[in-house]
Scaffold this motif. Structure first.
Motif, PDB file in Angstrom:
ATOM      1  N   ILE A   1       3.065   5.383  13.313  1.00 39.52           N
ATOM      2  CA  ILE A   1       3.789   4.049  12.764  1.00 39.52           C
ATOM      3  C   ILE A   1       3.832   3.274  14.121  1.00 39.52           C
ATOM      4  CG2 ILE A   1       6.164   3.149  12.138  1.00 39.52           C
ATOM      5  CD1 ILE A   1       6.339   5.764  10.540  1.00 39.52           C
ATOM      6  N   ALA A   2       4.291   3.947  15.420  1.00 38.42           N
ATOM      7  CA  ALA A   2       4.477   3.150  16.383  1.00 38.42           C
ATOM      8  C   ALA A   2       2.940   2.495  16.854  1.00 38.42           C
ATOM      9  CB  ALA A   2       4.696   3.906  17.799  1.00 38.42           C
ATOM     10  N   PHE A   3       1.861   3.124  16.498  1.00 39.38           N
ATOM     11  CA  PHE A   3       0.663   2.576  16.878  1.00 39.38           C
ATOM     12  C   PHE A   3       0.390   1.542  15.956  1.00 39.38           C
ATOM     13  CE2 PHE A   3      -4.075   2.454  15.741  1.00 39.38           C
ATOM     14  CZ  PHE A   3      -4.445   2.663  17.104  1.00 39.38           C
TER      15      PHE A   3
ATOM     16  N   THR B   1       0.893  -4.295   3.460  1.00 41.81           N
ATOM     17  CA  THR B   1       2.268  -3.574   3.812  1.00 41.81           C
ATOM     18  C   THR B   1       2.276  -2.227   3.339  1.00 41.81           C
ATOM     19  OG1 THR B   1       3.059  -5.651   3.470  1.00 41.81           O
ATOM     20  CG2 THR B   1       4.535  -3.967   3.816  1.00 41.81           C
ATOM     21  N   PRO B   2       2.421  -1.199   4.520  1.00 41.50           N
ATOM     22  CA  PRO B   2       2.519   0.094   3.983  1.00 41.50           C
ATOM     23  C   PRO B   2       3.933   0.695   3.641  1.00 41.50           C
ATOM     24  CG  PRO B   2       2.704  -0.003   6.357  1.00 41.50           C
ATOM     25  CD  PRO B   2       2.457  -1.544   5.605  1.00 41.50           C
ATOM     26  N   MET B   3       3.768   1.473   2.580  1.00 40.57           N
ATOM     27  CA  MET B   3       5.243   2.017   2.159  1.00 40.57           C
ATOM     28  C   MET B   3       5.046   3.467   2.023  1.00 40.57           C
ATOM     29  SD  MET B   3       7.388   1.648  -1.217  1.00 40.57           S
ATOM     30  CE  MET B   3       6.380   2.691  -2.462  1.00 40.57           C
TER      31      MET B   3
ATOM     32  N   ASN C   1       0.882  -1.187   0.073  1.00 41.28           N
ATOM     33  CA  ASN C   1      -0.007  -0.130  -0.162  1.00 41.28           C
ATOM     34  C   ASN C   1       0.911   1.373   0.068  1.00 41.28           C
ATOM     35  OD1 ASN C   1      -2.261  -1.618   0.253  1.00 41.28           O
ATOM     36  ND2 ASN C   1      -2.282  -1.540   2.531  1.00 41.28           N
ATOM     37  N   PHE C   2       0.225   2.028  -0.787  1.00 39.26           N
ATOM     38  CA  PHE C   2       1.173   3.355  -0.943  1.00 39.26           C
ATOM     39  C   PHE C   2       0.334   4.414  -1.316  1.00 39.26           C
ATOM     40  CE2 PHE C   2       2.409   3.870  -5.191  1.00 39.26           C
ATOM     41  CZ  PHE C   2       2.178   2.785  -5.996  1.00 39.26           C
TER      42      PHE C   2
ATOM     43  N   MET D   1      -4.831   6.711   7.075  1.00 37.62           N
ATOM     44  CA  MET D   1      -5.383   5.869   6.252  1.00 37.62           C
ATOM     45  C   MET D   1      -4.340   4.859   5.795  1.00 37.62           C
ATOM     46  SD  MET D   1      -8.400   7.605   3.888  1.00 37.62           S
ATOM     47  CE  MET D   1      -7.740   9.285   3.392  1.00 37.62           C
ATOM     48  N   LEU D   2      -3.314   5.351   5.234  1.00 38.83           N
ATOM     49  CA  LEU D   2      -2.273   4.241   4.968  1.00 38.83           C
ATOM     50  C   LEU D   2      -1.754   3.341   5.998  1.00 38.83           C
ATOM     51  CD1 LEU D   2      -0.102   3.524   2.918  1.00 38.83           C
ATOM     52  CD2 LEU D   2       1.337   5.108   3.924  1.00 38.83           C
ATOM     53  N   LEU D   3      -1.853   4.018   7.301  1.00 37.69           N
ATOM     54  CA  LEU D   3      -1.202   2.812   8.349  1.00 37.69           C
ATOM     55  C   LEU D   3      -2.175   2.221   9.144  1.00 37.69           C
ATOM     56  CD1 LEU D   3       1.471   5.216   9.438  1.00 37.69           C
ATOM     57  CD2 LEU D   3       1.915   3.007   8.561  1.00 37.69           C
TER      58      LEU D   3
END
Lengths: 703, 113
Positions: free
Chosen positions: A572-574, A524-526, A452-453, A517-519
């Motif tokens: 990101i930590a979440f 897999t997020p990029m 996902n990006f 939304m991405l995370l």
């Protein structure tokens, strides 16, 4: 004990020789000398040329007599050469008959396709000597780097947060404050930053040797030199780019890159390489002889029946990926990077070309892609396809995968961008948030088939996505005709940079909405490097040729946009904290864990009711008891997305008894209340409804 | 390249001057390896060594890998900034104890024994 074959058997002039071994291909240091091995299906003769480093004229020219040919492989050991200070090349004779695919020219000095080091562009951007007939010069690598106990990390793909970056652009700007800007070594200095950001995988844009001076020119608009800065144009597939290493001038780029990878691994950060097997830097029939064209044109390139170059890459030629010999070279190359450089994965540029037949037709089961999917050495490497090419083949959702290949999900990018600016589709968005089961589930491919990006090197940066309606590529010198036009961007009311605080705030909010939304999407997020600090390219959506401030990250932005950086870090930590966001299997849409809640449920302004005709409002609930298919326990998770320009109240689904809703993020409010430290969410007073601001997202945790 | 040695009891100071590269490393290897004797302290002084190539660094690392088996200690001193940077960037410096001067290295060696 000394080997009994460590002595010469032949002489040519002052050179002591022995019949070589065909494998491994390339130049290999053996006791007493160097084993040279190169193949050509159609060459009638071959000579080895030896140069002192940087010298134009060879100090030795040694023909491969018939003794030194095994099958179609020319191979010999040359004894007593100072491997560190020489460069080597080949000259091959054979037919020149373009109609039959042959373009041999015995006057051209050719680089070894298996060269492990390539000289000639040792310092990035340093003007080459154009009179040198041998521009890109094969060198010999001593490949005994001491990895100690390093090992590729093999991080589960669903747990990755990929950070796509350009080695030079990451630290070239003076604000990076590193000792050797723009190099592999400089990335090592920035590892603490990457750790703080909590990304766990860097995807390096091309680091194979390329010629930044390929098609170099002065921009008629800015007067600046335009270079091939991105490097999507390979000279050799086995050599790291010297100009990206501070030690490239000493020929130590391989060690410098390996030291970086070893250090990244120590910090639990994987390394994915962006590899460009779709074409080479030799261009079409008007291009130079660098290597492949003069060694085995018909083997390495897809040719029309008339002997011209097919151009599915948009770059003049197309590598003949499903020719069995070229296919083996690609396999050798990837195995080499996986074993000698401990690379964790590969992203294949314009990968659909790798599935085309030798006549250009797309294949049903392309042997190259199948070989890579099942190769034992690459078995734990991530394989990621850019599932389209410049010849019109678009395979997102249908790339031949054997359950192994993941894809850059271009549909994810497009649907998310549309939804973000308020003219998307809730239905499509729901698929993207779930890991695109519409694209992948029918082939039994998990959610992580989807990379996902929202942004990547191609196209706008995230700041530019919310600051420009149209591209502004004038500086590229092509009358703004280059670069994509389907950007699905929105400038929030003004084209480009502005002092208007309302617009600036809306842009920040939109960036937070996008990364949220991405995370929270399965798959897999990029993240594009720099988006976390609001990096701008001033509307340039195709900065491939801009080796300057347009492309280089300005590290002052980490302070200017600390609000964004903070938001990225916590988001990101979440994601890392909550396994419910990181499933590699698709949702089943029912309760199989006995919690009374389905694994995923859809909501809207009313709980348990989604108005799928409203394309700017969507909410969903993930049941924590279904995390990782019910194997682990997590909090309940709820997100409400309001991409409408007005505020809307969202009725919240009821939680199990003894649980309450806590607010993790609300993009509508200013810091420090926009996002919490994961685990420190605050309890909501009203457990029944949340007023979600215009163009805002909230994230709640049920615990 | 030139190598001089100064032997003080169990401490051997090895001064390399010139360039340590693919041409000179084999000779340096021949001279240095016999100096690795049990319980020695080896101090390689590079203050007059202007250039250490990949082959030179590999030789130093090979020595570093051999000294533990003879219960020796190896210290590097006098690295120019450029040589030190190259060693840092290529990961070689991880394997060495590096000091500014021969005296510092000798003191450290003495305190180890």
């Amino acid at each position: 004990m000394q080997r009994i074959d460590a002595h010469s058997t032949h002489k040519y002039g002052d050179f002591k020789l022995r019949i070589g071994k065909p494998l491994p291909f390339g130049a290999t240091i053996v006791p007493g000398g160097v084993n040279f091995s190169v193949y050509s299906s159609y060459a009638t003769s071959c000579e080895l040329l030896l140069f002192n480093k940087h010298e134009t004229n060879p100090f030795g020219i040694i023909p491969f007599t018939n003794d030194f040919r095994i099958g179609n492989v020319f191979t010999m050991v040359v004894f007593d050469i100072d491997y560190e200070n020489i460069e080597y090349g080949y000259r091959m004779d054979g037919p020149f008959d373009p109609g039959s695919g042959h373009r041999f020219d015995k006057t051209k000095i050719l680089m070894d396709p298996y060269a492990k080091l390539i000289g000639g562009r040792d310092i990035f951007g340093e003007k080459p000597d154009w009179d040198d007939p041998y521009q890109h010069r094969a060198r010999i690598l001593y490949d005994d780097f001491d990895w100690e106990n390093d090992h590729p990390l093999e991080t589960p793909v669903e747990d990755l947060v990929i950070y796509e970056m350009h080695v030079r652009g990451f630290t070239k700007h003076k604000s990076s404050k590193v000792k050797y800007p723009g190099t592999f070594a400089a990335i090592r200095e920035k590892i603490p930053y990457l750790k703080e950001l909590k990304i766990n995988c860097v995807e390096l844009m091309p680091i194979h040797e390329f010629d930044e001076f390929e098609n170099s020119r002065i921009s008629p608009v800015t007067g600046q030199m335009l270079l091939n800065y991105w490097g999507y144009s390979n000279l050799g597939y086995f050599a790291p780019k010297a100009g990206l290493a501070a030690t490239g001038k000493y020929g130590m780029q391989a060690d410098e890159l390996k030291a970086l990878i070893k250090d990244l691994h120590k910090n639990n950060i994987e390394v994915i390489l962006d590899v460009v097997f779709n074409h080479t830097a030799e261009g079409n029939e008007k291009g130079p002889y660098i290597s492949y064209r003069g060694i085995d044109n018909k083997t390495y390139y897809m040719l029309t029946p008339e002997g011209y170059y097919y151009n599915f890459s948009g770059c003049g030629n197309t590598l003949n990926c499903n020719n069995p010999i070229t296919r083996n070279m690609i396999l050798d190359c990837l195995r080499y990077w996986a074993t000698d450089y401990h690379i964790d994965g590969f992203r294949f540029d314009l990968a659909s070309i790798l599935g085309r037949n030798q006549d250009g037709a797309p294949m049903h089961s392309p042997p190259l892609l199948e070989v890579l999917a099942f190769d034992p050495i690459l078995a734990k490497c991530k394989l990621i396809a850019e599932a389209w090419d410049a010849g019109g083949l678009y395979q997102v959702g249908s790339f031949p995968s054997w359950g192994r290949w993941a894809e850059w999900n271009g549909k994810y990018r497009d649907d998310l961008r549309k939804f973000l600016k308020g003219n998307g589709s809730s239905g499509a968005m729901s698929q993207r948030l779930q890991g695109s089961p519409d694209l992948y589930q029918w082939q039994q491919r998990g959610a992580c088939a989807s990379i996902n990006f929202i942004t990547a090197h191609d196209g706008f940066t995230l700041m530019d996505l919310v600051s420009y309606n149209g591209k502004h590529n004038e500086a590229n010198g092509e009358n703004n005709n280059d670069g994509g036009n389907d950007n699905d961007s929105w400038n929030c009311g003004f084209e480009g940079e502005t002092d208007d605080p309302n617009i600036a705030n809306l842009r920040k909010k939109q960036i937070k909405n996008a990364v949220t939304m991405l995370l929270i999407s399965q798959g897999t997020p990029m993240i594009l490097s720099g988006d976390e600090m609001g990096n701008t390219q001033w509307g340039n959506n195709n900065a491939y040729c801009q080796d300057n401030e347009i492309s280089w990250l300005d590290w002052n932005m980490t302070e200017k946009n600390s609000e964004l950086l903070n938001y990225f870090k916590k988001m990101i930590a979440f994601r890392h904290k909550h396994p419910v966001l990181r499933s590699n299997t698709h949702f089943r849409n029912y309760d199989y864990a006995g919690s009374g809640y389905p694994d995923i449920s859809w909501h809207g302004t009313k709980a348990w009711y989604t108005d799928w005709s409203n394309n700017s409002i969507l909410a969903f609930l993930l049941c924590g008891k279904h995390a990782k298919q019910g194997k682990v326990q997590d909090n309940y998770f709820y997100a409400a997305m309001n991409m409408h320009w007005e505020m809307h109240g969202f009725e919240l689904p009821k939680l199990p008894v003894n649980m309450s809703w806590y607010v993790f993020a609300n993009t509508d409010v200013a810091p420090p209340f926009d996002i919490c430290e994961p685990g420190q969410e605050y309890l909501m007073e009203n457990q029944n409804e949340f007023l979600v601001g215009p163009r805002s997202i909230i994230i709640l945790i049920g615990k | 390249m030139e190598i001089k040695t100064d032997i003080q009891e169990n401490t051997k100071i090895i001064m390399i001057s010139g360039s340590l590269d693919g041409k000179t490393a084999p000779e340096a290897q021949e001279k240095i390896i016999p100096l690795i004797e049990p319980d020695n302290i080896l101090v390689v002084d590079l203050s007059n060594c202007k250039y250490v190539s990949s082959a030179g660094l590999r030789l130093l690392l090979m020595i570093a890998k051999q000294v533990p088996s003879k219960n020796c200690k190896l210290f590097l001193t006098g690295l120019t900034e450029e040589v030190k940077d190259v060693m840092d960037m290529t990961g070689f410096s991880n394997f060495f104890k590096i000091y500014g001067t021969v005296k510092e290295a000798c003191d450290m060696g003495a305190s180890c024994t």
